[in-house]
Design a protein around this motif. Structure first.
Motif, PDB file in Angstrom:
ATOM      1  N   LEU B  42       0.800  -1.220   0.000  1.00 32.84           N
ATOM      2  CA  LEU B  42       0.000   0.000   0.000  1.00 32.84           C
ATOM      3  C   LEU B  42       0.832   1.270   0.000  1.00 32.84           C
ATOM      4  O   LEU B  42       0.505   2.226  -0.700  1.00 32.84           O
ATOM      5  N   TYR B  43       1.903   1.280   0.796  1.00 33.30           N
ATOM      6  CA  TYR B  43       2.560   2.555   1.043  1.00 33.30           C
ATOM      7  C   TYR B  43       3.875   2.745   0.309  1.00 33.30           C
ATOM      8  O   TYR B  43       4.275   3.866   0.059  1.00 33.30           O
ATOM      9  N   ASP B  52       4.367  -0.653 -10.541  1.00 32.38           N
ATOM     10  CA  ASP B  52       3.906  -1.419  -9.388  1.00 32.38           C
ATOM     11  C   ASP B  52       4.294  -2.888  -9.472  1.00 32.38           C
ATOM     12  O   ASP B  52       4.106  -3.619  -8.515  1.00 32.38           O
ATOM     13  N   ILE B  56       6.266  -7.353  -6.356  1.00 32.92           N
ATOM     14  CA  ILE B  56       6.505  -8.799  -6.231  1.00 32.92           C
ATOM     15  C   ILE B  56       7.743  -9.055  -5.377  1.00 32.92           C
ATOM     16  O   ILE B  56       7.872 -10.105  -4.755  1.00 32.92           O
ATOM     17  N   VAL B 113       6.863 -14.989 -12.874  1.00 34.14           N
ATOM     18  CA  VAL B 113       5.768 -14.043 -13.107  1.00 34.14           C
ATOM     19  C   VAL B 113       6.309 -12.621 -13.244  1.00 34.14           C
ATOM     20  O   VAL B 113       5.882 -11.844 -14.092  1.00 34.14           O
TER      21      VAL B 113
ATOM     22  N   MET C   1       0.526   6.613   1.256  1.00 34.82           N
ATOM     23  CA  MET C   1      -0.349   5.763   0.432  1.00 34.82           C
ATOM     24  C   MET C   1       0.000   5.923  -1.039  1.00 34.82           C
ATOM     25  O   MET C   1       0.003   7.022  -1.575  1.00 34.82           O
ATOM     26  N   ALA C   2       0.304   4.808  -1.689  1.00 33.37           N
ATOM     27  CA  ALA C   2       0.707   4.888  -3.081  1.00 33.37           C
ATOM     28  C   ALA C   2      -0.492   4.848  -4.028  1.00 33.37           C
ATOM     29  O   ALA C   2      -0.353   5.124  -5.216  1.00 33.37           O
ATOM     30  N   PHE C   3      -1.657   4.486  -3.509  1.00 36.75           N
ATOM     31  CA  PHE C   3      -2.847   4.382  -4.371  1.00 36.75           C
ATOM     32  C   PHE C   3      -3.936   5.303  -3.824  1.00 36.75           C
ATOM     33  O   PHE C   3      -4.057   5.478  -2.613  1.00 36.75           O
ATOM     34  N   PHE C   9      -5.741   0.293  -6.438  1.00 36.09           N
ATOM     35  CA  PHE C   9      -4.910  -0.643  -5.686  1.00 36.09           C
ATOM     36  C   PHE C   9      -5.014  -2.038  -6.302  1.00 36.09           C
ATOM     37  O   PHE C   9      -4.010  -2.714  -6.522  1.00 36.09           O
ATOM     38  N   MET C  12      -3.091  -2.334  -9.543  1.00 42.88           N
ATOM     39  CA  MET C  12      -1.638  -2.376  -9.387  1.00 42.88           C
ATOM     40  C   MET C  12      -0.923  -1.700 -10.566  1.00 42.88           C
ATOM     41  O   MET C  12       0.076  -2.224 -11.082  1.00 42.88           O
ATOM     42  N   GLY C  13      -1.483  -0.553 -10.979  1.00 44.79           N
ATOM     43  CA  GLY C  13      -0.835   0.188 -12.058  1.00 44.79           C
ATOM     44  C   GLY C  13      -0.726  -0.625 -13.331  1.00 44.79           C
ATOM     45  O   GLY C  13       0.232  -0.481 -14.096  1.00 44.79           O
ATOM     46  N   TYR C  15      -0.383  -3.848 -13.463  1.00 48.63           N
ATOM     47  CA  TYR C  15       0.385  -5.086 -13.278  1.00 48.63           C
ATOM     48  C   TYR C  15      -0.351  -6.097 -12.415  1.00 48.63           C
ATOM     49  O   TYR C  15       0.259  -6.995 -11.848  1.00 48.63           O
ATOM     50  N   TYR C  18       0.240  -9.814 -12.634  1.00 48.24           N
ATOM     51  CA  TYR C  18       1.522 -10.373 -12.194  1.00 48.24           C
ATOM     52  C   TYR C  18       1.656 -10.308 -10.681  1.00 48.24           C
ATOM     53  O   TYR C  18       2.099 -11.262 -10.050  1.00 48.24           O
ATOM     54  N   VAL C  19       1.296  -9.163 -10.105  1.00 49.19           N
ATOM     55  CA  VAL C  19       1.507  -8.986  -8.671  1.00 49.19           C
ATOM     56  C   VAL C  19       0.618  -9.939  -7.872  1.00 49.19           C
ATOM     57  O   VAL C  19       1.096 -10.637  -6.977  1.00 49.19           O
ATOM     58  N   TRP C  20      -0.663 -10.003  -8.224  1.00 52.09           N
ATOM     59  CA  TRP C  20      -1.582 -10.798  -7.398  1.00 52.09           C
ATOM     60  C   TRP C  20      -1.308 -12.293  -7.469  1.00 52.09           C
ATOM     61  O   TRP C  20      -1.317 -12.952  -6.419  1.00 52.09           O
ATOM     62  N   PRO C  21      -1.060 -12.869  -8.643  1.00 53.38           N
ATOM     63  CA  PRO C  21      -0.712 -14.298  -8.620  1.00 53.38           C
ATOM     64  C   PRO C  21       0.519 -14.593  -7.773  1.00 53.38           C
ATOM     65  O   PRO C  21       0.536 -15.563  -7.010  1.00 53.38           O
ATOM     66  N   ALA C  22       1.546 -13.769  -7.872  1.00 57.55           N
ATOM     67  CA  ALA C  22       2.765 -14.017  -7.107  1.00 57.55           C
ATOM     68  C   ALA C  22       2.473 -13.968  -5.611  1.00 57.55           C
ATOM     69  O   ALA C  22       2.879 -14.857  -4.851  1.00 57.55           O
ATOM     70  N   TRP C  23       1.745 -12.934  -5.186  1.00 56.64           N
ATOM     71  CA  TRP C  23       1.378 -12.843  -3.766  1.00 56.64           C
ATOM     72  C   TRP C  23       0.434 -13.971  -3.381  1.00 56.64           C
ATOM     73  O   TRP C  23       0.544 -14.541  -2.293  1.00 56.64           O
ATOM     74  N   VAL C  25       0.065 -17.040  -4.624  1.00 52.95           N
ATOM     75  CA  VAL C  25       0.700 -18.350  -4.483  1.00 52.95           C
ATOM     76  C   VAL C  25       1.513 -18.408  -3.187  1.00 52.95           C
ATOM     77  O   VAL C  25       1.476 -19.391  -2.445  1.00 52.95           O
ATOM     78  N   THR C  26       2.218 -17.317  -2.888  1.00 49.54           N
ATOM     79  CA  THR C  26       3.007 -17.284  -1.659  1.00 49.54           C
ATOM     80  C   THR C  26       2.109 -17.450  -0.436  1.00 49.54           C
ATOM     81  O   THR C  26       2.369 -18.275   0.444  1.00 49.54           O
TER      82      THR C  26
END
Lengths: 238, 245, 67
Positions: B42-43, B52, B56, B113, C1-3, C9, C12-13, C15, C18-23, C25-26
């Protein structure tokens, strides 16, 4: 009536040196009696190299660029193929147990066994590789390096592979497991082995790569026997 | 200090001590990962080059750290087990290996990814990714070898030997892969060698890394306790414990 | 706050894919590990208790027979 004198048990003189030479001679004799086992890796090597032009394309330009890698990977797989039998027969007939019980350190006794394996697998593969290099139109001037890098590298492969063979000899159907254990450890040898040939083709210095292969062999010679001996002990107990 | 180490060495001592330790480590892990995760998502400011997609990093780097550290942990446990015959070390190793493999997979997956927006392809034979892939194979080998033995103690010792052999080889593999990589590839944009990260970017990363380590310790404690119960199930104290519940 | 909004949010700009699958799966792996460890303990305890019950049962029976 033959006279039986008092039974005396004496250590044969010479100790370790005699034991090492005797083990080497024994293993060479036994392996040479089973010709097919010595020939199989060589035939496999030739077959795999024959398959590649058929699978890729018979263009000599393309083949010559991938030849170093192909030759090395095929030789590596051929070595792998022969590893399973390294301790198998001795494990099954109990002579491994005898070796473990002998006065000599097991780590020193496995060394001639590995040496016999290299002499009858790695070295023939290295000598045969230039012939197959011709089939893949490997550029002239790199044939000597091909043989040399394979001869040096396959000694490390035999040593590292023997650890895997010792770990899986007591396991039923250990063959696939063996390749899973050993192949990742082969990667550095593969990289510097092919690197040497590519350097020879490019005309740059070959010595650093061969020196790296030599260094790896020295390290493997120093450390692998202990790991092999420890692994054999585990396999014999379990 | 020595008393604690001695206590950790016996299954029963480990069991009682870890029961006291466990809640704190879980709490630390949850707190650090929650703060680090929210901060990072978020920040933290977007990267000037990657936008963004760089977020990752907050799961990729901790997973990669853990993947390597756990392997070293396996080897340390193997030495402790083989030299001092401390069974708890082997129990810990047996539960750490699958988690290490999982973390290696996560590092590979998130790296692949991440590669799509950065390199334009899922897989690049980048030195780091390649070493990670090899590490995954080493993990699988150790897990498979342990399972292959019919006799558990032999499996433990075989896996220990392999872990030690592996940890000696890892630096050699890493350096040779790096060397191979520089030889075969023109210098591409590297993920982690960036112009110095601002603090609001790396602080959450630090929290995440420490959080992941705490998570790993907590999970190892928890599963080692299970393993102790399983292997010592016929011992007096375990039976008393079960009856008392 | 970046968003500045929830939707930005989630995007993810650009992305998000890419960002959500990586997060995801983790997170799935971490949560799965915890669930697995808890289930392992529960099953183990159930097994041990069952065995304990059977054993005390058998031994008390033997006691009756012997007397």
């Amino acid at each position: 009536m033959s006279h039986v004198g008092p039974l005396t048990l004496r250590e044969p003189r010479g100790g370790l040196g005699v034991a090492v030479v005797a083990t080497l001679r024994r293993d060479m004799t036994l392996k040479l009696r089973r010709r097919s086992e010595v020939m199989n890796p060589l035939v496999f090597f030739a077959l795999v190299i024959t398959l590649f032009p058929l699978g890729v394309a018979p263009e000599s330009k393309l083949l010559s660029t991938i030849a170093p890698g192909l030759l090395w990977v095929a030789a590596l797989l051929a070595t792998l193929l022969s590893l399973d039998s390294l301790f198998r027969v001795d494990f099954d007939d109990g002579s491994l147990e005898q070796m473990m019980l002998s006065h000599q350190p097991l780590a020193m006794l496995v060394l001639p066994k590995v040496a016999a394996h290299w002499l009858l697998t790695g070295l023939p593969l290295a000598l045969m590789a230039p012939l197959l290099g011709v089939l893949l139109s490997l550029p002239a001037g790199s044939y000597g390096v091909l043989s040399l890098s394979l001869a040096l590298g396959s000694a490390s492969l035999s040593l590292v592979g023997a650890i895997g063979a010792a770990l899986t000899v007591g396991v039923s159907r250990g063959g696939v497991l063996l390749s899973l254990l050993v192949l990742p450890l082969y990667i550095p040898v593969l990289i510097f082995g092919t690197g040497a040939i590519q350097a020879a083709i490019a005309g740059s210095g070959v010595a650093p790569h061969l020196a790296m292969l030599g260094a790896m062999l020295a390290a493997a010679l120093m450390l692998a026997p202990w790991a092999i001996a420890a692994s054999l002990r585990i396999s014999l107990n379990g | 200090m020595w008393r604690i180490i001695h206590q950790l060495g016996s299954p029963k001592g480990f069991y009682t001590l870890s029961a006291r330790l466990q809640p704190w480590v879980w709490a630390a892990a949850a707190l650090l990962m929650l703060i680090g995760g929210l901060w990072g998502l978020l920040y933290a400011p977007a990267d000037y080059q990657q936008g963004d997609s760089f977020r990752i990093i907050y799961v990729h780097v901790p997973a990669a750290f853990l993947a390597q550290s756990i392997f070293v942990g396996l080897a340390v446990a193997a030495v402790v087990f083989l030299v001092w015959k401390i069974k708890v070390a082997d129990m810990a190793a047996s539960v750490m290996a699958p988690f290490g493999a999982g973390m290696t997979f996560v590092a590979l997956f998130s790296g692949a990814v991440w590669g799509v927006p950065t390199w334009g392809t899922w897989w690049v034979w980048d030195a780091r990714l390649t070493s990670m892939l090899i590490l995954l194979f080493l993990y699988i080998g150790i897990i498979a070898l342990r399972g292959a033995y019919a006799h558990r103690d032999s499996g433990s010792r075989a896996a220990s030997v392999l872990a030690i052999v592996g940890v000696i080889n890892i630096p050699i593999i890493k350096y040779s892969v790096e060397w191979w990589n520089t030889l075969h590839q023109p210098a591409t944009f590297s993920i982690t060698e960036r112009p110095a990260m601002p603090a609001e970017m790396w602080l959450p990363l630090l929290l995440m890394v420490v959080g992941f380590y705490c998570f790993c310790i907590a999970l190892t404690l928890m599963r080692t306790r299970n393993e102790i119960l399983r292997r010592e199930s016929s011992k007096r104290w375990v039976r008393d414990l079960v009856r008392g519940q | 706050m970046a968003f500045d909004s929830v939707s930005s949010f989630l995007a993810m700009g650009g992305y998000a894919a890419y960002v959500w699958p990586a997060w995801g799966v983790t997170l799935a792996l971490l949560v799965g590990a915890v669930i697995h460890a808890r289930a392992e303990r529960r099953l183990l305890m159930r097994d041990l208790k069952r065995r304990e019950r059977r054993q005390t049962h058998v031994s008390s029976k033997e006691g009756v027979d012997a007397s």
